[in-house]
Write a protein that holds these residues in place. Structure first.
Motif, short mmCIF file in Angstrom:
data_model
loop_
_atom_site.label_atom_id
_atom_site.label_comp_id
_atom_site.label_asym_id
_atom_site.label_seq_id
_atom_site.Cartn_x
_atom_site.Cartn_y
_atom_site.Cartn_z
N THR A 1 -22.11 -47.50 57.60
CA THR A 1 -23.52 -47.37 57.95
C THR A 1 -23.97 -45.92 57.86
O THR A 1 -23.18 -45.01 57.60
CB THR A 1 -23.81 -47.94 59.35
OG1 THR A 1 -25.22 -48.10 59.53
CG2 THR A 1 -23.27 -47.03 60.44
N TYR A 2 -25.25 -45.71 58.10
CA TYR A 2 -25.90 -44.40 58.05
C TYR A 2 -25.24 -43.46 59.05
O TYR A 2 -25.16 -43.74 60.24
CB TYR A 2 -27.38 -44.58 58.35
CG TYR A 2 -28.22 -43.34 58.46
CD1 TYR A 2 -28.14 -42.31 57.52
CD2 TYR A 2 -29.13 -43.21 59.51
CE1 TYR A 2 -28.94 -41.18 57.64
CE2 TYR A 2 -29.95 -42.10 59.62
CZ TYR A 2 -29.84 -41.08 58.68
OH TYR A 2 -30.63 -39.97 58.79
N VAL B 1 -19.99 -37.48 48.12
CA VAL B 1 -19.66 -37.61 49.54
C VAL B 1 -18.56 -38.66 49.70
O VAL B 1 -18.76 -39.82 49.31
CB VAL B 1 -20.89 -38.02 50.37
CG1 VAL B 1 -20.49 -38.23 51.83
CG2 VAL B 1 -21.97 -36.96 50.29
N PRO B 2 -17.40 -38.30 50.24
CA PRO B 2 -16.39 -39.33 50.56
C PRO B 2 -16.96 -40.35 51.53
O PRO B 2 -17.77 -40.03 52.41
CB PRO B 2 -15.26 -38.51 51.20
CG PRO B 2 -15.44 -37.12 50.68
CD PRO B 2 -16.94 -36.94 50.56
N GLY B 3 -16.54 -41.60 51.38
CA GLY B 3 -17.11 -42.67 52.19
C GLY B 3 -16.55 -42.82 53.58
O GLY B 3 -17.15 -43.48 54.42
N ALA B 4 -15.42 -42.18 53.86
CA ALA B 4 -14.75 -42.40 55.14
C ALA B 4 -15.63 -42.12 56.35
O ALA B 4 -15.63 -42.91 57.32
CB ALA B 4 -13.47 -41.57 55.20
N PRO B 5 -16.42 -41.03 56.40
CA PRO B 5 -17.20 -40.76 57.62
C PRO B 5 -18.26 -41.80 57.94
O PRO B 5 -18.75 -41.86 59.08
CB PRO B 5 -17.86 -39.40 57.33
CG PRO B 5 -17.01 -38.78 56.26
CD PRO B 5 -16.53 -39.93 55.43
N PRO C 1 -11.39 -46.09 58.67
CA PRO C 1 -12.17 -45.80 57.46
C PRO C 1 -11.46 -46.28 56.21
O PRO C 1 -10.26 -46.54 56.22
CB PRO C 1 -12.26 -44.28 57.48
CG PRO C 1 -11.02 -43.83 58.17
CD PRO C 1 -10.72 -44.88 59.21
N ASP C 2 -12.23 -46.40 55.15
CA ASP C 2 -11.66 -46.71 53.84
C ASP C 2 -11.66 -45.41 53.03
O ASP C 2 -12.71 -44.99 52.52
CB ASP C 2 -12.50 -47.78 53.13
CG ASP C 2 -11.89 -48.22 51.80
OD1 ASP C 2 -10.99 -47.52 51.30
OD2 ASP C 2 -12.32 -49.26 51.25
#
Length: 404
Positions: free
Chosen positions: A131-132, A358-362, A368-369
């Motif tokens: 999510t955001y 931007v990495p998606g983990a955060p 996280p993925d």
């Protein structure tokens, strides 16, 4: 004689030290140097701003009533701007009057006000996963217990929502159902209807964040979540002019049931008294005299071309076996690298070649993925996007998947 030793001031509130800064903001700082091609920021394209139209609107705000433009205003917002927003919301299928709205300093403030109004420490908040990022920060600052609702390629799964809502007894559900940040996904109408029904039956508030809804390139419009039966008395709908007019205006709006709207207005009085009067009057004049829909059509056409350029080149840029979606609008493409890869480990190699993402983990809640990444296509031309993808391909060649 008094001792000269000093006592340090008290510590910061625990909530301020427990919430991390935004990795997106940190990456944007790294990519500010000239020559970097950045797919990182969710920024509108500045060359598409209607600079002349907005300059004329500000001139009119001063010419017609400089005294009012520079004076304090009401917390709820300038009546003419609320009337203009209400007309636009109604035209998009949700009957709305000016008194149903509060003008906010960007839709981020609307989210903060709703959170301040509804969430107490320990309350459970449900979010899409991922999510955001700024919403996660907002809920963390409020001391909420944030629970992710699993999603697939079409967004939040109602069956998972039903099970989690029954088990966790949440206070609210936060969703970006149209061209979601970070994934670009759009929740289908049938799922929206199911979410509204579950919220009504389980007794929870809905917060529908819609900064991207007017940026549709293709496909049929999907009615707001707030427009579905069951959602009428429990949905806070957040809107913004940041993506369709200019983010520097910091103008957003909140549509909510009367009691919630009134409580949010009281919270706003404590936060900033009211949103900038001159910006509100300029925006209201712009909406009266300019053709915002024609401007949005221009923006859509440019963003569609840029999205297509990004999609056309991703296959050659990302490692073999990567997957990505094809959003029908908005600002983002969501990608996933093959097994064994880590987007966070790839980022330094990309930055060394003057390209960023931007990495998606955060964006994830819970586990996280690390294989995911967000790519924004809005701020570069198709030719620049092609060059950026060429640099990204070089970074992938430099990067060793086992080096994370």
């Amino acid at each position: 004689m008094y001792a000269t030793a000093t006592v340090p001031p008290p510590a910061f509130a625990a909530r301020t030290t427990a919430v991390a800064g935004s990795p997106v903001r940190e990456i944007l700082a790294l990519t500010a140097r000239p020559g970097v091609i950045s797919f990182a920021g969710g920024l509108p394209a500045p060359e598409l701003f209607d600079t002349e139209g907005l300059r004329a609107a500000y001139d009119a705000a001063f010419t017609q009533s400089a005294g009012r433009a520079l004076q304090y205003s009401t917390t709820e917002g300038a009546p003419e701007l609320r009337e203009a927003v209400a007309a636009r919301v109604t035209a998009r299928g949700l009957r709305t009057g000016a008194d149903d709205l509060v003008v906010t300093t960007g839709s981020q403030q609307a989210l903060t006000l709703i959170t301040s109004t509804l969430v107490e420490p320990g309350d459970t908040v449900l979010v899409e996963n991922p999510t955001y990022l700024a919403a996660l920060q907002c809920f963390a600052l409020a001391g909420a217990r944030v629970i992710p609702v699993p999603c697939d390629g079409e967004g939040m799964r109602p069956d998972e929502l039903e099970e989690i809502a029954a088990r966790e007894r949440p206070k609210l559900l936060y969703s970006v159902p149209t061209f979601q940040n970070p994934t670009g996904r759009t929740l289908p109408g049938a799922r929206r209807a199911a979410v509204a029904e579950i919220a009504a039956r389980r007794g929870l508030w809905l917060v529908e964040d819609d900064p991207y809804g007017e940026l549709r390139f293709e496909g049929a419009e999907v009615p707001w979540l707030a427009a579905h039966p069951g959602a009428e008395d429990r949905t806070a709908l957040l809107g913004s002019f940041s993506k369709v007019m200019a983010p520097g205006l910091r103008l957003g709006w909140l549509r909510a049931p009367q009691a919630l709207r009134r409580a949010a207005a009281v919270a706003k009085q404590a936060a900033d008294l009211h949103t900038s009067t001159v910006d509100q009057l300029a925006a209201a004049h712009y909406l009266r005299t300019a053709d915002l829909d024609a401007h949005i059509a221009t923006v859509r056409a440019a963003y569609r071309e840029r999205r297509d350029a990004l999609l056309a080149g991703l296959g050659a840029a990302l490692p073999e076996g990567s997957r990505w979606n094809r959003p029908e609008g908005g600002m983002f493409v969501w990608a996933r690298l093959p097994e064994g890869h880590d987007a966070g480990a790839l980022l330094p190699a990309a930055l060394s070649r003057a390209v960023a993402f931007v990495p998606g983990a955060p964006f994830h809640t819970g586990t996280p993925d690390p294989r995911t990444l967000r790519l924004s296509f809005t701020t570069h031309t198709p030719a620049e996007i092609a060059e950026g993808l060429s640099r990204l391909a070089g970074a992938v060649a430099d990067y060793s998947p086992g080096s994370a």
